[in-house]
Design a protein around this motif. Sequence first.
Motif, PDB file in Angstrom:
ATOM      1  N   ALA A 179       0.832  -1.202   0.000  1.00  0.00           N
ATOM      2  CA  ALA A 179       0.000   0.000   0.000  1.00  0.00           C
ATOM      3  C   ALA A 179       0.869   1.254   0.000  1.00  0.00           C
ATOM      4  CB  ALA A 179      -0.904  -0.008   1.224  1.00  0.00           C
ATOM      5  N   GLU A 180       0.359   2.276  -0.663  1.00  0.00           N
ATOM      6  CA  GLU A 180       1.086   3.539  -0.738  1.00  0.00           C
ATOM      7  C   GLU A 180       1.104   4.202   0.639  1.00  0.00           C
ATOM      8  OE1 GLU A 180       1.144   7.614  -3.378  1.00  0.00           O
ATOM      9  OE2 GLU A 180      -0.489   6.207  -3.626  1.00  0.00           O
ATOM     10  N   LYS A 181       2.244   4.752   0.979  1.00  0.00           N
ATOM     11  CA  LYS A 181       2.397   5.437   2.262  1.00  0.00           C
ATOM     12  C   LYS A 181       1.970   6.897   2.066  1.00  0.00           C
ATOM     13  CE  LYS A 181       4.677   2.046   4.408  1.00  0.00           C
ATOM     14  NZ  LYS A 181       4.413   1.465   5.687  1.00  0.00           N
ATOM     15  N   THR A 182       1.013   7.327   2.904  1.00  0.00           N
ATOM     16  CA  THR A 182       0.491   8.687   2.813  1.00  0.00           C
ATOM     17  C   THR A 182       0.610   9.369   4.176  1.00  0.00           C
ATOM     18  OG1 THR A 182      -1.733   8.016   3.462  1.00  0.00           O
ATOM     19  CG2 THR A 182      -1.201   7.912   1.078  1.00  0.00           C
ATOM     20  N   LEU A 183       0.167  10.610   4.231  1.00  0.00           N
ATOM     21  CA  LEU A 183       0.174  11.321   5.503  1.00  0.00           C
ATOM     22  C   LEU A 183      -0.742  10.617   6.509  1.00  0.00           C
ATOM     23  CD1 LEU A 183       1.325  13.685   7.091  1.00  0.00           C
ATOM     24  CD2 LEU A 183      -0.568  15.093   6.244  1.00  0.00           C
ATOM     25  N   ASP A 184      -1.840  10.045   6.025  1.00  0.00           N
ATOM     26  CA  ASP A 184      -2.715   9.259   6.905  1.00  0.00           C
ATOM     27  C   ASP A 184      -1.940   8.106   7.549  1.00  0.00           C
ATOM     28  OD1 ASP A 184      -5.409  10.337   6.833  1.00  0.00           O
ATOM     29  OD2 ASP A 184      -5.451   9.748   4.731  1.00  0.00           O
ATOM     30  N   THR A 185      -1.148   7.422   6.748  1.00  0.00           N
ATOM     31  CA  THR A 185      -0.354   6.293   7.238  1.00  0.00           C
ATOM     32  C   THR A 185       0.663   6.775   8.268  1.00  0.00           C
ATOM     33  OG1 THR A 185      -0.498   5.399   4.995  1.00  0.00           O
ATOM     34  CG2 THR A 185       1.015   4.292   6.493  1.00  0.00           C
ATOM     35  N   LEU A 186       1.334   7.869   7.945  1.00  0.00           N
ATOM     36  CA  LEU A 186       2.337   8.431   8.843  1.00  0.00           C
ATOM     37  C   LEU A 186       1.691   8.908  10.145  1.00  0.00           C
ATOM     38  CD1 LEU A 186       5.339   9.064   9.083  1.00  0.00           C
ATOM     39  CD2 LEU A 186       4.889  11.260   7.969  1.00  0.00           C
ATOM     40  N   PHE A 187       0.512   9.515  10.036  1.00  0.00           N
ATOM     41  CA  PHE A 187      -0.220   9.953  11.223  1.00  0.00           C
ATOM     42  C   PHE A 187      -0.500   8.748  12.137  1.00  0.00           C
ATOM     43  CE2 PHE A 187      -4.134  10.783  13.581  1.00  0.00           C
ATOM     44  CZ  PHE A 187      -3.892  12.027  14.127  1.00  0.00           C
ATOM     45  N   HIS A 188      -1.012   7.681  11.553  1.00  0.00           N
ATOM     46  CA  HIS A 188      -1.336   6.481  12.334  1.00  0.00           C
ATOM     47  C   HIS A 188      -0.078   5.881  12.960  1.00  0.00           C
ATOM     48  CE1 HIS A 188      -2.643   2.088  12.626  1.00  0.00           C
ATOM     49  NE2 HIS A 188      -3.215   2.718  13.622  1.00  0.00           N
ATOM     50  N   ASP A 189       1.000   5.776  12.204  1.00  0.00           N
ATOM     51  CA  ASP A 189       2.258   5.241  12.744  1.00  0.00           C
ATOM     52  C   ASP A 189       2.770   6.084  13.911  1.00  0.00           C
ATOM     53  OD1 ASP A 189       2.472   3.026  11.127  1.00  0.00           O
ATOM     54  OD2 ASP A 189       4.015   3.888   9.811  1.00  0.00           O
TER      55      ASP A 189
END
Length: 168
Positions: free
Chosen positions: A2-12
Motif C-alpha cells: 500500500a502507498e504510504k500517505t500522511l494518513d499512514t504516517l499519522f497512524h504510525d
Amino acid sequence: MAEKTLDTLFHDTLRDIYYAERKILKSLPKMARAAQSPELKAAFEKHKDQTEGQIERLQQVFEIIGKAARGKTCDAIEGILAEGEEIMDEYKDSPALDAGLLAAAQAVEHYEITRYGTLKRWATVLDMKDAAKLLDQTLQEESQTDEDLTGIADAAVNAEAMVPTEPA
C-alpha cells in the motif's frame, strides 16, 4: 504494498506516542519514589495522573480514525527512559539526583511536545478537527509540565545539586 500517505504516517506516529505514553506512565512512580524534593515528587505524581488522561485522549483519536489503540515500539522513549534509569542508579543519594531526574523528565517532555505538535498539525491538515483538539489539549499539558519542571529546577533543585554532601 500500500502507498504510504500522511494518513499512514499519522497512524504510525500515533502508535509511537501511544506506546511512549504507556511506558512513561510505568516509569513515573519510580521517578517519584527516587525524587528527594517534595515538589519534584508531587510534580511526578501529578504528571502520572495527567498521563492517564492523555492515554485516554489518544484512545479517542484512534477511535476517530477507526483504528485499534495499539502501540508501536518507540526506540526514542526507550532510550530517554534508559538514561533516566542510569541517573537514578548513578546519582542515588547524591545532591545532584533531583537535577538529573528533572533533566530526564524534561527530555521526555520535549519528546512528547515534538510528537504532539506534529500530530496536531497533521490532524489539522488531514481535516480531523476533533483529533486536533484532543492532541492540542495534551500538547498544552505537556508544555505546562515542562514549564513547571523548569520552575522547580530554578527555585531550588539546581542550586541544591551544587552543595556537596557531608562525609559519613
